[in-house]
Scaffold this active site. Structure first.
Site, PDB file in Angstrom:
ATOM      1  N   ARG A  90     -56.308  13.124 -41.498  1.00 54.60           N
ATOM      2  CA  ARG A  90     -56.076  14.548 -41.408  1.00 54.60           C
ATOM      3  C   ARG A  90     -56.792  15.442 -40.696  1.00 54.60           C
ATOM      4  NH1 ARG A  90     -57.242  19.190 -45.727  1.00 54.60           N
ATOM      5  NH2 ARG A  90     -55.882  20.752 -45.406  1.00 54.60           N
ATOM      6  N   HIS A 179     -51.391  23.809 -43.915  1.00 59.50           N
ATOM      7  CA  HIS A 179     -50.844  23.058 -44.940  1.00 59.50           C
ATOM      8  C   HIS A 179     -49.442  22.486 -44.482  1.00 59.50           C
ATOM      9  CE1 HIS A 179     -52.876  25.812 -48.266  1.00 59.50           C
ATOM     10  NE2 HIS A 179     -53.400  24.583 -48.102  1.00 59.50           N
ATOM     11  N   ARG A 240     -60.087  32.777 -52.099  1.00 56.47           N
ATOM     12  CA  ARG A 240     -59.542  33.477 -50.423  1.00 56.47           C
ATOM     13  C   ARG A 240     -58.693  34.894 -51.111  1.00 56.47           C
ATOM     14  NH1 ARG A 240     -57.495  28.503 -47.947  1.00 56.47           N
ATOM     15  NH2 ARG A 240     -59.356  27.391 -47.282  1.00 56.47           N
TER      16      ARG A 240
END
Ligand code: AMP
Length: 397
Positions: A90, A179, A240
């Protein structure tokens, strides 16, 4: 994770074609790994090495990767196994350069390194993972799967910020989104749940984990997403802030005298649910709300308000919505968030089935009422499987 370890311990035999993919997800402070057997998509091994660079943890990412390799060796599933077909990594930021899974070469690695300024916390960890794995198995195909790639189809009208064009061009300032592997996987799985061709289905995907993002997917193609240049924009997250007036940054610098790094830390690590109520885990917030804690209640309300705003916005972006899909830690597990986010939206064609929504069950499932024009679904994400599939497809050519 389900195992087929006896199978794994058997001597594979040199001439045998590898059917397993090792998926590595090197985050800023952890390395997650899964070994995926592509024949049946089972996971002979999976785990995580955490607290990299922290007290009580391993020193750095290289050490973490060696720990992963040792663990796999100890289970007879090591990187030297002839059953291993490829390693899938990833990689968080692919910039505008990488819009598809990519076989890693020296040149590709250099290009990923050139993107570090866009993802200073994430890409270096991904790069170390690639370097260590290549050193251990130079002969093995290694594939980079980018978190930004699925969002490359977002039209300019949605991807561009309305700032000086030359400045934006010079510094690569635009909406990239993150994502992406999860949004792609979940939008397809939602179409499958509805028994329809992904090309005919419009889905709003709500990936609500510790990080959180929404995307608008039209006929399998992403047309908008809530995260931007960095993963800071959009929904309220565990730590966040999501959307804030950029003026907040100048105000903190001028009036509070805070430096760039302090503001970065404030908005990325000390804000969101944590900033509002001191907890970033939705389970704890639920418990505290049940005890009448006003801060936890406010944090929940701010979180849900933002979510509903994005559902409304992406309904307008798509024009016609066939499904809203909830995924990741909060989306899959918090009936309370789904209930609050979807309530009172009959005007948008959304009617939740509160009883179905409250049932805890594994697997993809519908939680909307039969009368609901828009299906509401809970769809477990599986980024590792998606990365393994992409990697295997590319490695086999
Ligand atoms: P993820 O990043 O997808 O692993 O999601 C992690 C987050 O999911 C945690 O911080 C929790 O807020 C949330 N979560 C996990 N399990 C539950 C649960 N049973 N109920 C509510 N929230 C949960």
């Amino acid at each position: 994770m389900s195992g087929r370890q006896d199978d794994g311990r058997a001597d594979g035999g040199g001439e045998q074609h590898g059917t397993r993919v090792l998926v590595l997800n090197s985050g800023s402070s952890s390395v997650k790994y899964q070994l995926v057997e592509m024949a049946d998509e089972s996971r002979p091994a999976a785990g995580v090495v955490e607290r990299i660079g922290e007290r009580g943890g391993v020193a750095d990412h290289a050490q973490a990767l060696r720990t992963v390799a040792e663990r796999l060796d100890a289970e007879g599933l090591g990187l030297d196994s002839p059953r291993l077909a490829a390693v899938g990594h990833r990689v968080v930021h692919g910039g505008t350069r990488f819009t598809e899974p990519t076989l890693i070469t020296d040149e590709v690695l250099a290009e990923i390194r050139a993107l570090v300024p866009l993802a200073p916390l994430h890409n270096p960890a991904n790069i170390t993972g690639i370097e260590v794995a290549r050193r251990l198995r130079p002969d093995l195909p290694q594939v980079a799967v980018f978190d930004t790639a699925f969002h490359a189809t977002i039209p300019e009208a949605a991807a561009r910020y309305a700032i000086d064009a030359a400045t934006a061009e010079r510094y690569g300032i635009r909406r990239y989104g993150f994502h992406g592997t999860s949004h792609a996987y979940v939008s397809q799985a939602t179409a499958a749940l509805l028994g329809r061709d992904p090309a005919d289905v419009n889905v709003i995907v709500l990936h609500l984990g510790n990080g959180a993002s929404a995307s608008a997917v039209r006929g399998g193609v992403c047309v908008d997403t809530s995260m931007g240049l960095t993963p800071l924009e959009g929904l309220v997250m565990g730590t966040r802030s999501g959307d804030v007036d950029p003026g907040v940054v100048f105000h903190l610098a001028r009036v509070a005298g805070m430096g760039t790094d302090d503001i970065d830390t404030l908005l990325n690590k000390k804000s969101g649910l944590l900033g509002l109520c001191g907890a970033n885990d939705m389970r704890e917030i639920g418990r505290r709300m049940a005890e009448g804690d006003a801060d936890a209640r406010l944090a929940f309300d701010v979180y849900v308000h933002r979510l509903r705003r994005y559902v409304g916005a992406f309904t307008a972006v798509l024009g016609r919505v066939d499904a809203v899909a909830f995924t990741a830690g909060v989306g899959e597990n918090s009936a309370a968030v789904r209930e609050a986010a979807m309530s009172g939206l009959q005007g948008l064609g959304i009617t939740l089935d509160s009883v179905a929504n409250a049932v805890r069950a594994p697997g993809a499932r519908l939680v909307s009422a039969p009368s609901s024009r828009v299906a509401v679904a809970v769809v477990p994400t599986d980024e590792e499987l998606a990365i393994a599939r992409d990697t295997y497809a590319l490695a086999r050519g």
